[in-house]
Design an enzyme around this catalytic site. Structure first.
Site, mmCIF file in Angstrom:
data_model
loop_
_atom_site.group_PDB
_atom_site.id
_atom_site.type_symbol
_atom_site.label_atom_id
_atom_site.label_comp_id
_atom_site.label_asym_id
_atom_site.label_seq_id
_atom_site.Cartn_x
_atom_site.Cartn_y
_atom_site.Cartn_z
ATOM 1 N N CYS A 1 0.809 -1.223 0.000
ATOM 2 C CA CYS A 1 0.000 0.000 0.000
ATOM 3 C C CYS A 1 0.840 1.271 0.000
ATOM 4 O O CYS A 1 0.299 2.381 0.003
ATOM 5 C CB CYS A 1 -0.961 -0.006 1.186
ATOM 6 S SG CYS A 1 -2.105 -1.408 1.153
ATOM 7 N N LYS B 1 -8.804 -0.197 10.354
ATOM 8 C CA LYS B 1 -8.777 -1.171 9.268
ATOM 9 C C LYS B 1 -7.906 -2.331 9.699
ATOM 10 O O LYS B 1 -6.709 -2.172 9.952
ATOM 11 C CB LYS B 1 -8.213 -0.514 8.004
ATOM 12 C CG LYS B 1 -8.213 -1.450 6.814
ATOM 13 C CD LYS B 1 -7.674 -0.797 5.552
ATOM 14 C CE LYS B 1 -7.788 -1.783 4.403
ATOM 15 N NZ LYS B 1 -7.068 -1.365 3.220
ATOM 16 N N GLU C 1 -6.826 4.897 16.866
ATOM 17 C CA GLU C 1 -6.751 5.152 15.420
ATOM 18 C C GLU C 1 -7.858 6.113 14.970
ATOM 19 O O GLU C 1 -7.626 7.011 14.160
ATOM 20 C CB GLU C 1 -6.864 3.832 14.636
ATOM 21 C CG GLU C 1 -5.633 2.938 14.718
ATOM 22 C CD GLU C 1 -4.461 3.470 13.878
ATOM 23 O OE1 GLU C 1 -4.669 4.381 13.058
ATOM 24 O OE2 GLU C 1 -3.338 2.964 14.049
ATOM 25 N N LYS D 1 -13.493 -1.489 9.470
ATOM 26 C CA LYS D 1 -13.461 -2.488 8.390
ATOM 27 C C LYS D 1 -12.626 -3.673 8.827
ATOM 28 O O LYS D 1 -11.518 -3.460 9.311
ATOM 29 C CB LYS D 1 -12.854 -1.866 7.136
ATOM 30 C CG LYS D 1 -12.488 -2.872 6.060
ATOM 31 C CD LYS D 1 -11.638 -2.275 4.964
ATOM 32 C CE LYS D 1 -11.158 -3.353 4.053
ATOM 33 N NZ LYS D 1 -9.927 -3.955 4.389
HETATM 34 C C1 PBG Z 1 -6.908 -1.279 -0.478
HETATM 35 C C2 PBG Z 1 -8.227 -1.802 0.009
HETATM 36 C C3 PBG Z 1 -8.551 -3.115 0.352
HETATM 37 C C4 PBG Z 1 -9.902 -3.116 0.683
HETATM 38 C C5 PBG Z 1 -10.352 -1.819 0.588
HETATM 39 N N1 PBG Z 1 -9.306 -1.013 0.178
HETATM 40 C C6 PBG Z 1 -7.697 -4.322 0.305
HETATM 41 C C7 PBG Z 1 -6.633 -4.525 1.324
HETATM 42 O O1 PBG Z 1 -6.365 -3.656 2.146
HETATM 43 O O2 PBG Z 1 -5.984 -5.575 1.266
HETATM 44 C C8 PBG Z 1 -10.690 -4.332 1.053
HETATM 45 C C9 PBG Z 1 -12.081 -4.336 0.536
HETATM 46 C C10 PBG Z 1 -12.735 -5.677 0.510
HETATM 47 O O3 PBG Z 1 -12.164 -6.714 0.904
HETATM 48 O O4 PBG Z 1 -13.881 -5.714 0.075
HETATM 49 N N2 PBG Z 1 -5.977 -1.070 0.533
HETATM 50 ZN ZN ZN Z 2 -3.858 -0.772 -0.197
#
Ligand code: PBG
Ligand code: ZN
Length: 323
Positions: free
Chosen positions: A127, A193, A231, A246
């Site tokens: 990322c 996240k 966070e 998430k």
């Molecule tokens: C990108 C991102 C991801 C998701 C949202 N933005 C993938 C990850 O972080 O590996 C996951 C969304 C999903 O699983 O539906 N960083």
């Molecule tokens: Zn990413």
């Protein structure tokens, strides 16, 4: 004498009168994957019923959203090229930027959100930028993410949603957006996240699997709930307009705690794995489709205001009585 709760469950009228949680199409955000190429509407193998869309066919998607009463989408891009820096992410002619311009013309009222991250655009699938040892560099990544956000704002985005989990990213994006004159563009932080197995199907969808290692050096440990509050606090201090948890279903405790602690709009992301599990179970007749509704209502009951879900169109159609 004992408590007689059943009096108030006697018929559907009284159950509806006393229902504590509601869900409307206004509260749903549809994730959308846009790809290079022409005339493409291709089902994603790990996510039945979810598609890759080329920009020229987005009119069909805009029509489907309008029919379902879904007014907001979150865009992800599958680019034409990848490199070490992920430079296709801030290309003014990138696939997301073109999709945003087209959607803005097709549906002026549509609320367009752009996912800001580099993993779909980097050759290594991480990322952010890597150092010589293969570690993701935090501070060197921030200006690149800021460039992505500004390019989205120029393309007509209403909101940007950084999902990279770099420290200080909200502040970096806010400063860059303001500097470029986009003070009206909102930021939704992927605040809490988690490094989750539930986003596995997304790798198929976005072609963003890390070539080596994993994301545990930047995404949160799923054993941690209290850390999520720090966070979220940081994102709000840096100027996030909306915060997010998430994944959603396995993290209802976190959603609940965040909603109780902070007076800020809270979104929850029902991720790809949650979608595909439910979808597969319903398709195989193991669950009834009502399980989908139950999952969304539970996320709202826990305290989320907005839900990002791949079921948005189905649920919108159901709520509209179109199904
Ligand atoms: C990108 C991102 C991801 C998701 C949202 N933005 C993938 C990850 O972080 O590996 C996951 C969304 C999903 O699983 O539906 N960083
Ligand atoms: Zn990413």
């Amino acid at each position: 004498m004992f408590y007689r709760g059943r009096r108030l469950r006697k018929n559907e009228t009284v159950r509806r009168m006393l229902r504590e949680t509601a869900l409307t199409a206004d509260e749903l955000i549809l994730p959308v994957f846009v790809v290079e190429g022409e005339n493409i509407k291709r089902e994603i193998p790990s996510m039945k019923g979810v598609y890759h869309w080329s920009v020229d066919r987005l009119d069909e998607l805009a029509d489907e959203m309008a029919a379902a009463g879904i007014g907001a989408c979150l865009l992800f891009g599958i680019p034409a090229y990848k490199d070490e820096q992920g430079s296709a992410a801030w290309d003014e002619n990138g696939v997301v930027q073109r999709a945003m311009r087209r959607l803005r013309r097709l549906a002026p009222e549509l609320y367009i959100i752009g996912d800001v991250c580099l993993c779909e655009y980097t050759s290594h699938g991480h990322c952010g930028l890597l150092d010589g040892c293969g570690c993701v560099m935090n501070d060197a990544t921030l200006p690149l993410l800021a460039q992505v956000a500004v390019s989205y704002a120029r393309a007509g985005a209403d909101m940007v949603a950084p999902s990279d989990m770099m420290d200080g990213h909200i502040a970096a994006l806010r400063a860059a957006l303001d500097e470029a004159g986009h003070t009206g563009v909102a930021i939704m932080g992927y605040s809490a996240k988690f490094a989750s197995s539930l986003d596995w199907p997304f790798r198929d969808a976005a072609g963003s699997a890390p070539a080596f290692g994993d994301r545990r050096g930047y995404q949160m440990d799923y054993a941690n709930g209290r850390e999520a509050l720090r966070e979220v606090q940081a994102d709000l201090d840096e100027g996030a307009d909306v915060v997010m948890v998430k994944p959603a279903m396995a993290y209802l405790d976190v959603i609940h705690e965040v909603s109780r602690t902070f007076n800020a709009p809270l979104a929850a992301y029902q991720v790809s794995g949650e979608y595909s599990m439910l979808k597969a179970a319903v398709e195989q007749g193991i669950l009834r489709s009502e399980a989908i509704w139950e999952s969304l209502l539970a996320i709202k009951r826990a305290g989320a205001k907005l839900i990002i879900t791949y079921f948005a169109l189905d649920i919108g159609r159901m709520l509209n009585g179109a199904d």
